[in-house]
Motif scaffolding. Structure first.
Motif, PDB file in Angstrom:
ATOM      1  N   ARG A 223      -8.648  -7.573  -4.603  1.00  0.00           N
ATOM      2  CA  ARG A 223      -9.737  -6.612  -4.729  1.00  0.00           C
ATOM      3  C   ARG A 223     -11.092  -7.224  -4.392  1.00  0.00           C
ATOM      4  NH1 ARG A 223     -10.696  -1.713  -6.888  1.00  0.00           N
ATOM      5  NH2 ARG A 223     -12.746  -1.310  -7.791  1.00  0.00           N
ATOM      6  N   TYR A 224     -11.307  -8.467  -4.790  1.00  0.00           N
ATOM      7  CA  TYR A 224     -12.639  -9.047  -4.677  1.00  0.00           C
ATOM      8  C   TYR A 224     -12.752 -10.155  -3.636  1.00  0.00           C
ATOM      9  CZ  TYR A 224     -12.890  -6.731  -9.201  1.00  0.00           C
ATOM     10  OH  TYR A 224     -12.822  -5.804 -10.212  1.00  0.00           O
ATOM     11  N   VAL A 225     -11.633 -10.757  -3.210  1.00  0.00           N
ATOM     12  CA  VAL A 225     -11.703 -11.912  -2.301  1.00  0.00           C
ATOM     13  C   VAL A 225     -11.157 -11.536  -0.917  1.00  0.00           C
ATOM     14  CG1 VAL A 225     -11.048 -14.317  -1.942  1.00  0.00           C
ATOM     15  CG2 VAL A 225     -11.475 -13.472  -4.270  1.00  0.00           C
ATOM     16  N   ALA A 226      -9.837 -11.409  -0.844  1.00  0.00           N
ATOM     17  CA  ALA A 226      -9.196 -11.080   0.439  1.00  0.00           C
ATOM     18  C   ALA A 226      -8.742  -9.625   0.393  1.00  0.00           C
ATOM     19  CB  ALA A 226      -8.007 -12.015   0.675  1.00  0.00           C
ATOM     20  N   LYS A 227      -9.453  -8.780   1.088  1.00  0.00           N
ATOM     21  CA  LYS A 227      -9.159  -7.352   1.055  1.00  0.00           C
ATOM     22  C   LYS A 227      -7.807  -7.069   1.726  1.00  0.00           C
ATOM     23  CE  LYS A 227     -13.047  -6.706  -0.913  1.00  0.00           C
ATOM     24  NZ  LYS A 227     -14.148  -5.980  -0.273  1.00  0.00           N
ATOM     25  N   VAL A 228      -7.079  -6.103   1.189  1.00  0.00           N
ATOM     26  CA  VAL A 228      -5.779  -5.709   1.725  1.00  0.00           C
ATOM     27  C   VAL A 228      -5.811  -4.230   2.084  1.00  0.00           C
ATOM     28  CG1 VAL A 228      -4.563  -7.466   0.378  1.00  0.00           C
ATOM     29  CG2 VAL A 228      -4.896  -5.188  -0.585  1.00  0.00           C
ATOM     30  N   ASP A 229      -4.792  -3.806   2.799  1.00  0.00           N
ATOM     31  CA  ASP A 229      -4.689  -2.419   3.225  1.00  0.00           C
ATOM     32  C   ASP A 229      -4.158  -1.587   2.056  1.00  0.00           C
ATOM     33  OD1 ASP A 229      -4.348   0.008   4.429  1.00  0.00           O
ATOM     34  OD2 ASP A 229      -3.224  -0.751   6.156  1.00  0.00           O
ATOM     35  N   VAL A 230      -5.063  -0.919   1.349  1.00  0.00           N
ATOM     36  CA  VAL A 230      -4.680  -0.153   0.156  1.00  0.00           C
ATOM     37  C   VAL A 230      -3.794   1.028   0.525  1.00  0.00           C
ATOM     38  CG1 VAL A 230      -5.556   1.146  -1.814  1.00  0.00           C
ATOM     39  CG2 VAL A 230      -6.786  -0.871  -1.018  1.00  0.00           C
ATOM     40  N   LEU A 231      -4.045   1.646   1.682  1.00  0.00           N
ATOM     41  CA  LEU A 231      -3.240   2.802   2.093  1.00  0.00           C
ATOM     42  C   LEU A 231      -1.790   2.390   2.336  1.00  0.00           C
ATOM     43  CD1 LEU A 231      -5.715   4.651   4.485  1.00  0.00           C
ATOM     44  CD2 LEU A 231      -5.185   5.160   2.083  1.00  0.00           C
ATOM     45  N   ALA A 232      -1.596   1.229   2.947  1.00  0.00           N
ATOM     46  CA  ALA A 232      -0.228   0.751   3.181  1.00  0.00           C
ATOM     47  C   ALA A 232       0.465   0.420   1.861  1.00  0.00           C
ATOM     48  CB  ALA A 232      -0.259  -0.474   4.092  1.00  0.00           C
ATOM     49  N   ILE A 233      -0.285  -0.133   0.914  1.00  0.00           N
ATOM     50  CA  ILE A 233       0.287  -0.435  -0.406  1.00  0.00           C
ATOM     51  C   ILE A 233       0.676   0.853  -1.128  1.00  0.00           C
ATOM     52  CG2 ILE A 233      -0.243  -1.373  -2.683  1.00  0.00           C
ATOM     53  CD1 ILE A 233      -1.980  -3.469  -1.321  1.00  0.00           C
ATOM     54  N   LYS A 234      -0.196   1.844  -1.064  1.00  0.00           N
ATOM     55  CA  LYS A 234       0.114   3.105  -1.735  1.00  0.00           C
ATOM     56  C   LYS A 234       1.313   3.788  -1.090  1.00  0.00           C
ATOM     57  CE  LYS A 234      -1.956   7.219  -3.685  1.00  0.00           C
ATOM     58  NZ  LYS A 234      -3.205   7.893  -4.088  1.00  0.00           N
ATOM     59  N   ALA A 235       1.404   3.706   0.228  1.00  0.00           N
ATOM     60  CA  ALA A 235       2.563   4.293   0.904  1.00  0.00           C
ATOM     61  C   ALA A 235       3.849   3.608   0.446  1.00  0.00           C
ATOM     62  CB  ALA A 235       2.399   4.173   2.417  1.00  0.00           C
ATOM     63  N   LEU A 236       3.815   2.296   0.283  1.00  0.00           N
ATOM     64  CA  LEU A 236       4.990   1.567  -0.195  1.00  0.00           C
ATOM     65  C   LEU A 236       5.337   1.975  -1.621  1.00  0.00           C
ATOM     66  CD1 LEU A 236       7.151  -0.636  -0.040  1.00  0.00           C
ATOM     67  CD2 LEU A 236       5.397  -2.300  -0.684  1.00  0.00           C
ATOM     68  N   MET A 237       4.327   2.084  -2.478  1.00  0.00           N
ATOM     69  CA  MET A 237       4.577   2.457  -3.877  1.00  0.00           C
ATOM     70  C   MET A 237       5.123   3.886  -3.978  1.00  0.00           C
ATOM     71  SD  MET A 237       3.886  -0.158  -5.768  1.00  0.00           S
ATOM     72  CE  MET A 237       4.612  -1.123  -4.438  1.00  0.00           C
ATOM     73  N   LEU A 238       4.623   4.781  -3.147  1.00  0.00           N
ATOM     74  CA  LEU A 238       5.143   6.150  -3.145  1.00  0.00           C
ATOM     75  C   LEU A 238       6.596   6.174  -2.693  1.00  0.00           C
ATOM     76  CD1 LEU A 238       2.083   8.129  -1.706  1.00  0.00           C
ATOM     77  CD2 LEU A 238       2.975   8.222  -4.045  1.00  0.00           C
ATOM     78  N   ASN A 239       6.931   5.346  -1.723  1.00  0.00           N
ATOM     79  CA  ASN A 239       8.326   5.264  -1.278  1.00  0.00           C
ATOM     80  C   ASN A 239       9.221   4.705  -2.380  1.00  0.00           C
ATOM     81  OD1 ASN A 239       7.785   6.284   1.273  1.00  0.00           O
ATOM     82  ND2 ASN A 239       7.455   4.267   2.180  1.00  0.00           N
ATOM     83  N   LEU A 240       8.739   3.684  -3.069  1.00  0.00           N
ATOM     84  CA  LEU A 240       9.533   3.121  -4.160  1.00  0.00           C
ATOM     85  C   LEU A 240       9.713   4.135  -5.282  1.00  0.00           C
ATOM     86  CD1 LEU A 240       8.044  -0.504  -4.402  1.00  0.00           C
ATOM     87  CD2 LEU A 240      10.224   0.195  -3.377  1.00  0.00           C
ATOM     88  N   ALA A 241       8.651   4.883  -5.595  1.00  0.00           N
ATOM     89  CA  ALA A 241       8.744   5.881  -6.666  1.00  0.00           C
ATOM     90  C   ALA A 241       9.695   7.016  -6.310  1.00  0.00           C
ATOM     91  CB  ALA A 241       7.357   6.439  -6.981  1.00  0.00           C
ATOM     92  N   SER A 242       9.843   7.292  -5.014  1.00  0.00           N
ATOM     93  CA  SER A 242      10.749   8.355  -4.569  1.00  0.00           C
ATOM     94  C   SER A 242      12.129   7.811  -4.196  1.00  0.00           C
ATOM     95  CB  SER A 242      10.151   9.090  -3.375  1.00  0.00           C
ATOM     96  OG  SER A 242       9.941   8.191  -2.285  1.00  0.00           O
TER      97      SER A 242
END
Length: 331
Positions: A223-242
């Motif tokens: 969050r504060y040092v090395a920014k990551v692709d939040v949209l890609a992370i959320k897409a992965l989490m949505l896939n795992l939840a489904s």
């Protein structure tokens, strides 16, 4: 200090595994899909088994821990939480223990001074450290629920707004991140500072703290040092939840370290001291009502005993009772 450095080294090694696997061998599918599913499966199965094992054990005796006046005569004030007389009172007592650590609030420490003199003192710092640690983890977990919904629920939005109330940095700084790290530091320092605690502490006491600390640190780094692709992370989490097995997108290895450590924690949880999270609800010293004067508790392991009534006893010994001058009910 082996009991301290070994868990620390283990967490460092565990952090290197997903980084090497993803950055150098392209094993994102393994660390992003397979391992999280296995960890959740192990967590659910292990947690359910431990709870079933505890629930299947009989509790024949009333062994409630009491700290106040038991229910007695009407004109004697009854301490309903300290000595619960009904299941509802016992339930409220357990909930107060779960959310506010009432017994830990009363905790005292004993110290031997010169003289020798034994002195007792309050130990509220442990209560505050434990409360800050557990509540911060709860709020952080609830905040992460936004990754499993397309539109974050209202309660998640309220928690996020409250947590970043001060708006100290950009992106907004969450208070719980700092509080949980401070609480972990205090809990570790407490075990190292006190000689008695150092002796009784085991590697299994430090490993969960270091593991949770690693999860928090790598989460804050994203969050504060090395920014990551939040949209890609959320897409992965949505896939795992489904329960989808789709391959994850291009995500920084930092996220896979964070996710892998969280998976290790989930798999480790049912087989460690962390199971006190479920055991507190089944503790007979807490969840039983103090009704031993009202209800008879029978030990199921005792052999069956044939009880004789007084009339049967008198029928057998009436003649001897008369000769001894004892009164009888029947002539």
């Amino acid at each position: 200090m082996k009991k301290v450095f070994m868990p620390l080294v283990m967490v460092a090694v565990l952090s290197c595994i997903p980084y090497i696997g993803v950055a150098h061998f392209g094993m994102g599918y393994l660390f992003g899909v397979i391992i999280p599913y296995l960890a959740v499966l192990l967590f659910v199965a292990g947690f359910a088994w431990r709870m079933y094992d505890w629930l299947s054990r009989p509790v024949p005796f009333c062994i409630t821990t009491t700290c106040g006046q038991e229910k007695s005569l009407d004109w004697i004030k009854h301490q309903k939480l300290e000595s619960p007389a009904t299941k509802w009172q016992a339930t409220l007592r357990v909930l107060m223990e779960v959310f506010f650590f009432r017994s830990l609030f009363r905790n005292t420490k004993a110290e031997l001074h010169t003289g020798p003199q034994l002195a007792y003192a309050s130990s509220k710092w442990l209560w505050m450290g434990g409360l800050a640690f557990h509540w911060s983890l709860l709020l952080i977990g609830l905040r992460h629920a936004r990754f499993f919904f397309i539109e974050p629920p209202l309660f998640v939005q309220l928690i996020e707004r409250t947590d970043r109330f001060f708006e100290l940095t950009l992106p907004a700084f969450y208070m719980t991140d700092a509080i949980v790290l401070a609480a972990i530091t205090y809990l570790v320092a407490r075990r190292l500072r006190d000689a008695k605690m150092r002796i009784i502490s085991l590697q299994t006491d430090f490993f969960p703290l270091f593991l949770i600390g690693g999860i928090v640190i790598f989460g804050m780094s994203m969050r504060y040092v090395a920014k990551v692709d939040v949209l890609a992370i959320k897409a992965l989490m949505l896939n795992l939840a489904s329960f989808s097995f789709d391959a994850p997108g291009a995500i920084s290895p930092l996220f896979y370290i964070h996710l892998f450590l969280a998976s290790v924690l989930a798999a480790y949880f049912p087989f460690s001291k962390l199971m006190h999270a479920g055991a507190i609800f089944l503790s007979p010293t807490r969840n039983l009502a103090n009704n031993s004067r009202e209800k008879r508790h029978i030990n199921p392991w005792n052999k069956k005993i044939k009880f004789r009534t007084y009339s049967e006893y008198e029928d057998d010994y009436r003649d001897k009772m008369k000769k001894a001058g004892l009164p009888v009910e029947k002539d």
